[in-house]
Design a protein around this motif. Structure first.
Motif, PDB file in Angstrom:
ATOM      1  N   LEU A  72       0.990  -1.396  -0.011  1.00  0.00           N
ATOM      2  CA  LEU A  72       0.013  -0.111  -0.082  1.00  0.00           C
ATOM      3  C   LEU A  72       0.842   1.324   0.107  1.00  0.00           C
ATOM      4  O   LEU A  72       0.501   2.127  -0.541  1.00  0.00           O
ATOM      5  CB  LEU A  72      -0.943   0.058   1.305  1.00  0.00           C
ATOM      6  N   HIS A  73       2.017   1.212   0.734  1.00  0.00           N
ATOM      7  CA  HIS A  73       2.775   2.236   1.023  1.00  0.00           C
ATOM      8  C   HIS A  73       3.523   2.764  -0.283  1.00  0.00           C
ATOM      9  O   HIS A  73       3.791   3.903  -0.693  1.00  0.00           O
ATOM     10  CB  HIS A  73       3.835   1.957   1.753  1.00  0.00           C
ATOM     11  N   LEU A  74       4.094   1.509  -1.202  1.00  0.00           N
ATOM     12  CA  LEU A  74       4.946   1.819  -2.506  1.00  0.00           C
ATOM     13  C   LEU A  74       3.960   2.047  -3.590  1.00  0.00           C
ATOM     14  O   LEU A  74       4.550   2.344  -4.642  1.00  0.00           O
ATOM     15  CB  LEU A  74       5.727   0.605  -2.451  1.00  0.00           C
ATOM     16  N   GLN A  75       2.553   1.690  -3.385  1.00  0.00           N
ATOM     17  CA  GLN A  75       1.682   1.854  -4.583  1.00  0.00           C
ATOM     18  C   GLN A  75       1.774   3.194  -5.355  1.00  0.00           C
ATOM     19  O   GLN A  75       1.976   4.047  -4.337  1.00  0.00           O
ATOM     20  CB  GLN A  75       0.596   1.091  -4.395  1.00  0.00           C
ATOM     21  N   ARG A  76       1.577   3.476  -6.235  1.00  0.00           N
ATOM     22  CA  ARG A  76       1.554   4.848  -6.987  1.00  0.00           C
ATOM     23  C   ARG A  76       2.974   5.486  -6.949  1.00  0.00           C
ATOM     24  O   ARG A  76       3.068   6.692  -7.196  1.00  0.00           O
ATOM     25  CB  ARG A  76       0.661   5.725  -6.320  1.00  0.00           C
ATOM     26  N   HIS A  77       4.100   4.723  -7.024  1.00  0.00           N
ATOM     27  CA  HIS A  77       5.413   5.364  -7.170  1.00  0.00           C
ATOM     28  C   HIS A  77       6.142   4.594  -8.079  1.00  0.00           C
ATOM     29  O   HIS A  77       7.198   4.811  -8.425  1.00  0.00           O
ATOM     30  CB  HIS A  77       6.073   5.090  -5.886  1.00  0.00           C
ATOM     31  N   HIS A  78       5.250   4.117  -9.020  1.00  0.00           N
ATOM     32  CA  HIS A  78       5.798   3.332 -10.221  1.00  0.00           C
ATOM     33  C   HIS A  78       6.829   2.469 -10.151  1.00  0.00           C
ATOM     34  O   HIS A  78       7.859   2.401 -10.476  1.00  0.00           O
ATOM     35  CB  HIS A  78       6.154   4.392 -11.236  1.00  0.00           C
ATOM     36  N   ILE A  79       6.795   1.680  -9.201  1.00  0.00           N
ATOM     37  CA  ILE A  79       7.785   0.617  -8.636  1.00  0.00           C
ATOM     38  C   ILE A  79       6.950  -0.642  -9.140  1.00  0.00           C
ATOM     39  O   ILE A  79       5.767  -0.940  -8.948  1.00  0.00           O
ATOM     40  CB  ILE A  79       7.858   0.490  -7.194  1.00  0.00           C
TER      41      ILE A  79
END
Ligand SMILES: Cc1cc2nc3c(=O)[nH]c(=O)nc-3n(C[C@H](O)[C@H](O)[C@H](O)COP(=O)(O)OP(=O)(O)OC[C@H]3O[C@@H](n4cnc5c(N)ncnc54)[C@H](O)[C@@H]3O)c2cc1C
Length: 374
Positions: free
Chosen positions: A22-29
């Motif tokens: 959840l934390h890393l989603q939306r960072h294009h990872i």
């Protein structure tokens, strides 16, 4: 269609794994989450969550209270005979079933995260990348791996982790019940060889979850007999098991629970939540630690790797240092309290001391809990 090359593969979609995603989603990872079981699913857990995680969960777009989580502000502890002492909980917490909480986090994942329901069976690190094999004979490549697969897994054996060969004599049992119990309270009732937590969940059901030594459990003829004989010597538990109506067909149980020290980084895998270390459940804080470790890893990953392009070694040293600084003291205090409460002589002395000086209780609770995660 699943891509097979990832920046990060997260193994285990419990609280630590889901919060990392959840934390890393939306960072294009490019992230793959591998979870053994589809949601929702009951888990052996006390289901009392410390409020320290609330600001962070809110940041991730999760509000457990909107989904019926029960605010808890009082704590009750009883001796083996059922003599009780009560206290306010310094920070408080909330009651929510793992059935709902894990599903709630899972539902908040967006399409940036690939999810597969499969069991990771091997993780190999070679030439600065990982190959992860699953039970259904799929293979995934990634630059980083997060191990958030919980207390114990076959993976630990395959990875040759030290703690897995140490004998453990702990088991735990959990079920939901219909019972008249104050909403604002979490109770910890002691009995020979263990303790049982009671608190309400979002459905109105009372969750009863206990940890016990096999030595104590083996004195009885199965779960029901254990509850009726050994546990019910505590009059509070006697009353509970006599009047509570079970809502599960049968209780869930797990064994081989290890509180041994674990490696925080193993063969370049970042261990999060219980995979990095399990705090004694009486502290009611393992879930907060799992969620907090996701925050620590994700923030460091974003700042060191994603933005600065630093190397793997820097991220490993930083994660290990912050993990130890944040959690080691709590785990040690938890182990000391558990030893004290389960020792026949020391526990009598401890209860006498707490009855005379009740302010010890909130002080001890504070020592095993963190502050609000902002
Ligand atoms: C008896 C007991 C009572 C407790 N009570 C409380 C309490 O009241 N409050 C509290 O805060 N904490 C409590 N805890 C601690 C809490 O349950 C844990 O600290 C917390 O669940 C850790 O979360 P996690 O994400 O690390 O692991 P988990 O929640 O265990 O998630 C791990 C996930 O990994 C998956 N998995 C495992 N192996 C693989 C694999 N090979 N491949 C793919 N997926 C895999 C599993 O299916 C699981 O979904 C209690 C613990 C015990 C034992």
């Amino acid at each position: 269609m699943h891509r097979e090359d990832y920046d990060i593969v997260i193994i285990g979609g419990g609280l630590a794994g889901l919060c990392t995603a959840l934390h890393l989603q939306r960072h294009h990872i490019r992230i793959l989450l591998i979870e053994k079981h589809p949601y929702p699913k009951h888990k052996v857990c006390g289901e009392y969550v410390s409020n320290e995680v609330l600001p962070y969960l809110n940041d991730l777009g999760i509000d457990p209270h909107v989904h019926g989580a029960v605010p808890i502000s009082r704590f009750e502890i009883s001796t083996r005979e059922g003599e009780t002492i009560e206290s306010d909980l310094p920070l408080g917490g909330f009651g929510i079933s793992r059935y709902s909480l894990d599903k709630l986090l899972f539902d908040a994942l967006d399409s940036q995260i690939d999810v597969i329901f499969d069991t990771a069976v091997s993780i190999k690190y070679l030439n600065d990348e990982f190959i992860i094999d699953t039970q259904s004979k799929k293979h995934y490549k990634s630059r980083f791996v997060v191990g958030s697969y919980g207390k114990r897994s076959l993976l630990d054996k395959r990875l040759g982790r030290d703690f897995i060969n140490k004998r453990t004599h702990w088991m735990a049992v959990k079920a939901h019940y219909d019972f008249d119990f104050p909403e604002d309270r979490v109770a910890l009732h002691n009995f020979e060889g263990g303790y049982c937590g009671l608190s309400k969940t979002e459905t109105g059901a009372v969750n009863a979850c206990y940890l016990t030594t096999l030595r104590s459990f083996n004195k009885a003829d199965g779960i029901e007999d254990f509850q009726r004989t050994v546990m019910s010597r505590n009059k509070k538990l006697q009353n509970f098991f006599k009047h509570a109506r079970p809502l599960f067909e049968k209780p869930l149980s797990i064994s081989q629970i290890s509180f041994a020290k674990k490696s925080v980084i193993h063969n370049h895998i970042f261990m999060l939540g219980d995979s990095a270390g399990l705090i004694h459940p009486l502290c009611g804080n393992g879930m907060a630690i799992a969620i907090h470790s996701a925050k620590i890893f994700s923030e460091l990953y974003l700042s060191e790797i994603h933005i600065k392009g630093a190397n793997r070694q820097l991220l490993e040293s930083a994660y290990e240092a912050v993990w130890k600084k944040t959690f080691s003291g709590r785990l040690i205090t938890g182990a000391r309290i558990q030893r004290l409460l389960l020792n026949d002589t020391a526990s009598v002395f401890t209860y006498k001391a707490i009855s005379r000086f009740p302010s010890i209780l909130p002080y001890v609770i504070r020592k095993t809990h963190g502050t609000l995660m902002v």
